[in-house]
Design a protein around this motif. Structure first.
Motif, mmCIF file in Angstrom:
data_model
loop_
_atom_site.group_PDB
_atom_site.id
_atom_site.type_symbol
_atom_site.label_atom_id
_atom_site.label_comp_id
_atom_site.label_asym_id
_atom_site.label_seq_id
_atom_site.Cartn_x
_atom_site.Cartn_y
_atom_site.Cartn_z
ATOM 1 N N MET A 229 -23.386 17.207 15.616
ATOM 2 C CA MET A 229 -22.928 15.849 15.336
ATOM 3 C C MET A 229 -23.422 15.305 14.000
ATOM 4 S SD MET A 229 -25.290 13.213 17.388
ATOM 5 C CE MET A 229 -24.628 11.988 16.319
ATOM 6 N N THR A 232 -20.264 14.740 11.674
ATOM 7 C CA THR A 232 -19.080 14.127 12.277
ATOM 8 C C THR A 232 -18.111 13.574 11.243
ATOM 9 O OG1 THR A 232 -20.420 12.167 12.602
ATOM 10 C CG2 THR A 232 -20.045 13.543 14.518
ATOM 11 N N ASN A 233 -18.535 13.473 9.985
ATOM 12 C CA ASN A 233 -17.570 13.076 8.945
ATOM 13 C C ASN A 233 -16.541 14.182 8.734
ATOM 14 O OD1 ASN A 233 -18.729 10.630 8.439
ATOM 15 N ND2 ASN A 233 -20.075 11.398 6.832
ATOM 16 N N THR A 236 -16.454 17.860 14.772
ATOM 17 C CA THR A 236 -17.469 17.722 15.821
ATOM 18 C C THR A 236 -17.972 19.075 16.321
ATOM 19 O OG1 THR A 236 -15.667 17.485 17.395
ATOM 20 C CG2 THR A 236 -16.705 15.461 16.636
ATOM 21 N N SER A 296 -24.714 16.586 5.668
ATOM 22 C CA SER A 296 -25.236 15.855 6.822
ATOM 23 C C SER A 296 -25.323 14.358 6.542
ATOM 24 C CB SER A 296 -26.636 16.372 7.146
ATOM 25 O OG SER A 296 -27.263 15.513 8.063
ATOM 26 N N TRP A 297 -25.107 13.567 7.604
ATOM 27 C CA TRP A 297 -25.303 12.126 7.418
ATOM 28 C C TRP A 297 -26.774 11.744 7.562
ATOM 29 C CZ3 TRP A 297 -27.637 10.552 11.761
ATOM 30 C CH2 TRP A 297 -27.241 11.070 12.991
ATOM 31 N N ARG A 298 -27.605 12.713 7.949
ATOM 32 C CA ARG A 298 -29.023 12.380 8.120
ATOM 33 C C ARG A 298 -29.695 12.330 6.749
ATOM 34 N NH1 ARG A 298 -32.387 15.536 12.597
ATOM 35 N NH2 ARG A 298 -31.815 17.345 11.354
ATOM 36 N N HIS A 299 -30.203 11.179 6.445
ATOM 37 C CA HIS A 299 -30.769 10.908 5.135
ATOM 38 C C HIS A 299 -31.804 11.952 4.728
ATOM 39 C CE1 HIS A 299 -33.281 8.012 2.506
ATOM 40 N NE2 HIS A 299 -32.424 8.654 1.782
ATOM 41 N N HIS A 302 -31.200 15.163 2.655
ATOM 42 C CA HIS A 302 -30.827 15.109 1.237
ATOM 43 C C HIS A 302 -32.047 14.893 0.351
ATOM 44 C CE1 HIS A 302 -26.515 14.392 2.383
ATOM 45 N NE2 HIS A 302 -27.160 14.107 3.487
ATOM 46 N N PRO B 110 -16.083 10.323 20.849
ATOM 47 C CA PRO B 110 -15.771 11.640 20.299
ATOM 48 C C PRO B 110 -16.594 11.968 19.054
ATOM 49 C CG PRO B 110 -13.781 10.345 20.670
ATOM 50 C CD PRO B 110 -14.928 9.447 20.933
ATOM 51 N N ASP B 111 -16.980 10.946 18.301
ATOM 52 C CA ASP B 111 -17.819 11.216 17.124
ATOM 53 C C ASP B 111 -19.289 10.949 17.443
ATOM 54 O OD1 ASP B 111 -17.747 8.528 17.355
ATOM 55 O OD2 ASP B 111 -17.091 8.097 15.326
ATOM 56 N N PHE B 112 -19.621 10.942 18.712
ATOM 57 C CA PHE B 112 -20.988 10.843 19.210
ATOM 58 C C PHE B 112 -21.575 9.447 19.151
ATOM 59 C CE2 PHE B 112 -20.444 15.239 17.888
ATOM 60 C CZ PHE B 112 -20.772 15.897 19.052
ATOM 61 N N GLY B 136 -19.804 9.019 9.953
ATOM 62 C CA GLY B 136 -20.612 9.920 10.772
ATOM 63 C C GLY B 136 -22.034 9.429 10.916
ATOM 64 N N TRP B 164 -28.068 4.082 2.592
ATOM 65 C CA TRP B 164 -28.592 4.771 3.760
ATOM 66 C C TRP B 164 -29.084 3.845 4.863
ATOM 67 C CZ3 TRP B 164 -27.254 9.519 4.445
ATOM 68 C CH2 TRP B 164 -26.914 10.268 3.324
#
Lengths: 494, 380
Positions: A229, A232-233, A236, A296-299, A302, B110-112, B136, B164
């Motif tokens: 996840m 997700t951009n 999935t 990843s969207w998790r900061h 990066h 669906p996108d969590f 996301g 962010w």
């Protein structure tokens, strides 16, 4: 320079690295910069493993093996029988990472560099920010990936199949993501060696991916872990993400070209004078993890300051060595290049965690009261993220505000969102109070304001939860505890 | 040398193996006993909806596949429906005045991320509300509030404040088009929001840090058109009728008390003066009744010390009534019908009805009933 002298010099540099980073890691622990996420998690995992306790990690809300695939952690168990301590983990991690300098040196020799230049390549490994920050980031078994892959690369070049297989297996035992790196390495193996090496490498990588998936499902109630996840951009599942990248290449590149990603790439390549770009064939194995980080969207993924570059270092060094060799073949002066590489090593060391920019951000040393050691191992403790790493030797340690209110706990998608973005259902005073009444917690340990970590809550919610502990009639604050820890004891608790 | 190394490695691996296979103790789990929570009533009191978590009894060893479901009861026909999905947890139901529609949260989508859904209660036809902003990992939606007619919806969501950092903010609009209309920071919320039955006013706890670097929960009020105004600070847990806002505020002794603000008169007064916390106020749509949870033992006779109880306060007469006399466990999450005649709440008490029941039930109370009654719907 003679071989013996070179190896002594390399040993001295490695020893210096181990001393410096051991001190840094231990100091960070003493200054409450380490945290339950992740040193506390792995310390508790080893404590439970070696003490015959149930393997349910109360700090994370899941089975010890239900989140990541890291059987390499078990190799620390014999040491833990002798000295069960966070300090042991931090020092052992430093030693394991530092060992990677040796294959880097040998790689240099393999490619025809002189002894002194090969030592410089070993130094480049030690000085690279991915290595330093990997070492600085608390403790994580994925740290062993950097030296394991360094050995894999060396044995691939030296055509030593047994050593290569062992190194790849060790790498696969560090993280579930290593399988994808090994698959990409198979393509490079086809380039560097032959189809049999490539097939063997592919087989190991594929087995690693399948094996780790089965393993994680087994320990996670037959569910996949939710890390897909993070993308997700783009989709999935792994398949959807790859399909998106292949069908929308330009859009994906545009999405990745953010200032933060460009800065991240600069920190990866600049310390190696961008030499790796001259050997893209050797860089190929970085693609899965590099894309994983950039997309990843998790900061945290990066940022060079975290452990997400563990799978990149070996291939960056490898590509830099081959890139340098290609420059030599085109007539670049050894003296000039050596000087530049030496300068790069020094500069990148200063850009790393031992540079003044990062050292100056360390808080003052915290005074951790001895009273914490007197909290029995059978007691149920709730602790702040920053101080919980000092309380992990028990089977029930919870990350505040768990278990009163569930936050970033368990292996659900919601938990991962909470960890990565602090987006969660709002807290209420009533629910907090009822949680405190429902679960019998013996001690709550937080720290003074200047040391506190709000994770996994947002600032206002952390404030609210702390306030509710302070005003709760269930707990009494131990006023005689000196130092930077704040300790509340359940009333009536002896 | 090689032999010695091999022996050491062998011993090492043997120790690792021993660490893995040695006998282990079973984990004992702390217990979180709430099974049924967050009841909500339609204004006419005919419809009742609440969350039910089939696995909410143990902290450890919880089956991650268990999903919270919403139980919907038509009290007129005794028809019981359960809104459940094997992959999505349904939470926080809110009913329209006539109970024909229900807004609730579904997690994960669906996108969590969590989404808000609207269901037609007769047919249980579900539709998802488009979130104002979604990327996301960001933009999850929580805690829906729906107006009496169902035409106005509000919930908590997130929007980007920097590259962010996404602030938690108030979404307001119609189920067809949701927006985040209030200025940044001003609308940053802890998540407690209230929507008036006519859908014209929204009040929220503002969670922005103030000049003293203290998170001072400030109640902000807006009719959706003019700029938000501050009602009180620090103050929490707003609930609205069309003219009134009840909320929680700490008194001089640090005890949480219930306050009420009259928008027309611009007056605020303290409703409770208990010796322990009063929380979770809920106003009836007609603005004449208020239910709340309280740990105080001096509001009326019969409240057992150490547990939270449910009280009904008639605002015109200031008469306070204890609905959970002698309860042997915490009662919480009260809600009231539009005319104040019916109250629903969750409770860990076992002795509130005629017979003893398991803790963690939803109860109903009606004017004219001697005692409250558990909603027994789970033999199925």
């Amino acid at each position: 320079m003679e071989k013996k002298t070179a190896q002594r010099l390399l040993a001295a540099l490695t020893a210096l690295y181990i001393v410096c980073f051991s001190i840094l890691s231990l100091e960070r622990h003493q200054r409450l910069v380490t945290s339950i996420f992740d040193v506390g998690i792995f310390d508790q995992a080893l404590y439970l493993t070696t003490h015959g306790e149930s393997l349910f990690l109360s700090t994370r809300g899941l089975h010890v093996h239900g989140d990541h695939f890291h059987p390499i952690l078990l190799l620390f168990a014999p040491l833990y029988f002798i000295w069960p301590s966070v300090s042991l983990l931090l020092i052992a991690q430093t030693v394991v990472i530092a060992i990677g300098a040796y294959p880097a040196y040998r790689l240099g020799r393999h490619h025809g560099f002189r002894e002194g230049q090969a030592v410089l390549i070993g130094a480049l490994y030690l000085a690279h920010p991915t290595v330093g920050f990997l070492n600085r980031f608390d403790f994580h078994p994925v740290s062993a990936l950097a030296p394991a892959l360094m050995f894999a690369v060396l044995y691939l070049e030296e055509k030593k199949p047994v050593g290569f297989t062992l190194a790849v297996v060790a790498a696969l035992c560090c993280t579930e993501a290593a399988g994808f790196t090994i698959l990409a390495l198979a393509v490079t193996a086809l380039w560097v060696r032959d189809k049999w090496w490539a097939l063997g490498t592919f087989g190991l990588g594929a087995a690693g991916i399948v094996g780790t998936k089965l393993w994680l499902r087994h320990f996670n109630h037959d569910e996949s872990t939710p890390y897909a996840m993070l993308y997700t951009n783009y989709g999935t599942s792994e398949v959807e993400v790859v399909t998106h990248l292949l069908t929308h290449p330009l859009q994906s590149v545009a999405q990745m070209a953010t200032p933060l990603n460009l800065e991240y790439l600069f920190y990866l390549f600049a310390p190696l004078l961008f030499l790796p770009l001259l050997a893209p064939d050797r860089l190929l194995p970085t693609v899965p993890v590099l894309l994983g980080n950039l997309l990843s969207w998790r900061h945290a993924q990066h940022r060079i300051e975290n452990h997400y570059g563990a799978a990149l270092t070996a291939f960056l060094i490898w590509a830099a060595v081959v890139g340098w060799k290609r420059l030599r073949e085109r007539g670049a002066s050894d003296r000039w290049m050596g000087g530049l590489v030496l300068m790069a090593a020094v500069v990148s060391f200063l850009l790393g965690p031992l540079g003044s920019k990062h050292l100056s951000r360390l808080p003052e040393r915290a005074s951790i009261p001895t009273a914490l050691e007197q909290i029995g191992q059978d007691k149920v403790v709730v602790a702040g993220n920053e101080i919980g790493g000092h309380l992990t030797h028990r089977d029930k340690l919870f990350l505040f505000p768990n278990p009163f209110i569930v936050a970033a706990w368990g292996n659900s998608p919601e938990s991962l969102v909470q960890q990565g973005t602090a987006e969660y259902r709002p807290l209420t005073r009533g629910a907090l109070r009822r949680g405190m009444e429902a679960v019998s917690v013996d001690f709550v340990v937080l720290s003074e304001h200047e040391f506190r970590s709000e994770f996994p809550l947002r600032g206002g919610d952390h404030d609210l939860a702390r306030k509710e502990i302070r005003r709760s009639s269930l707990f009494e604050k131990l006023e005689d505890v000196e130092g930077d820890a704040l300790v509340w004891k359940r009333k009536g608790e002896p | 040398m090689k032999k010695v190394l091999l022996i050491v490695a062998g011993l090492w691996l043997a120790l690792c193996f021993w660490a893995v296979v040695k006998p282990r103790e079973e984990a004992t789990s702390p217990i979180l006993p709430w099974l049924e929570v967050h009841p909500t009533l339609s204004e006419n009191g005919r419809w009742l909806a609440f969350e039910r978590d089939p696995e909410a009894d143990a902290v450890f060893g919880r089956n991650p596949k268990a999903r919270t479901e919403i139980v919907l009861l038509d009290r007129e026909t005794d028809k019981l429906q359960v809104v459940r999905d094997p992959k999505i947890a349904y939470l926080s139901p809110q009913l329209t005045a006539d109970g024909s529609r229900m807004a609730f949260e579904g997690a994960p989508g669906p996108d969590f991320l969590s989404d808000i859904y609207i269901a037609e209660t007769e047919t249980l036809t579900l539709r998802k509300v488009q979130p104002p902003r979604r990327e996301g990992g960001h933009g999850t939606c929580f805690a829906p509030r729906i107006s009496a007619s169902g035409e106005v919806l509000s919930f908590v969501t997130y929007r980007p404040l920097s590259e962010w950092y996404w602030e938690r903010t108030v979404a307001l609009g119609s189920p067809e088009k949701m927006e985040t209309p209030f200025p940044k920071r001003v609308s940053e919320t802890s998540g407690a929001i209230a929507l008036s039955p006519d859908g014209r006013r929204v009040v929220w706890e503002n969670d922005a840090i103030d000049a003293d670097e203290i998170y001072r929960r400030r109640l902000m009020s807006s009719d959706g058109e003019s700029s938000p105004v501050s009602l009180d600070a620090p103050a929490w847990e707003p609930t609205l009728s069309n003219e009134l806002c009840a909320y929680v505020k700490s008194d001089n002794d640090g005890i949480y008390q219930i306050m009420i603000h009259d928008f027309e008169k611009g007056q605020t007064r303290q409703l409770t003066r208990g010796n322990d916390d009063s929380l979770e106020p809920c106003l009836s749509a007609d603005g004449k009744s208020l239910v709340f949870t309280s740990y105080a033992t001096d509001l009326t006779d019969g409240a057992k010390s150490g547990h939270s109880h449910i009280y009904l306060l008639e605002l015109e007469t200031s008469q306070v009534r204890l609905l959970t006399p002698g309860g042997d466990g915490n009662s919480y999450n009260p809600t009231v019908s539009g005319d104040g005649a019916t109250v629903a709440f969750a409770s860990l008490a076992t002795n509130l009805g005629e017979e003893k029941v398991e803790p963690g039930q939803v109860y109903l109370w009606e004017r004219g009933w001697g005692r409250c009654r558990p909603v027994k719907v789970f033999s199925e």
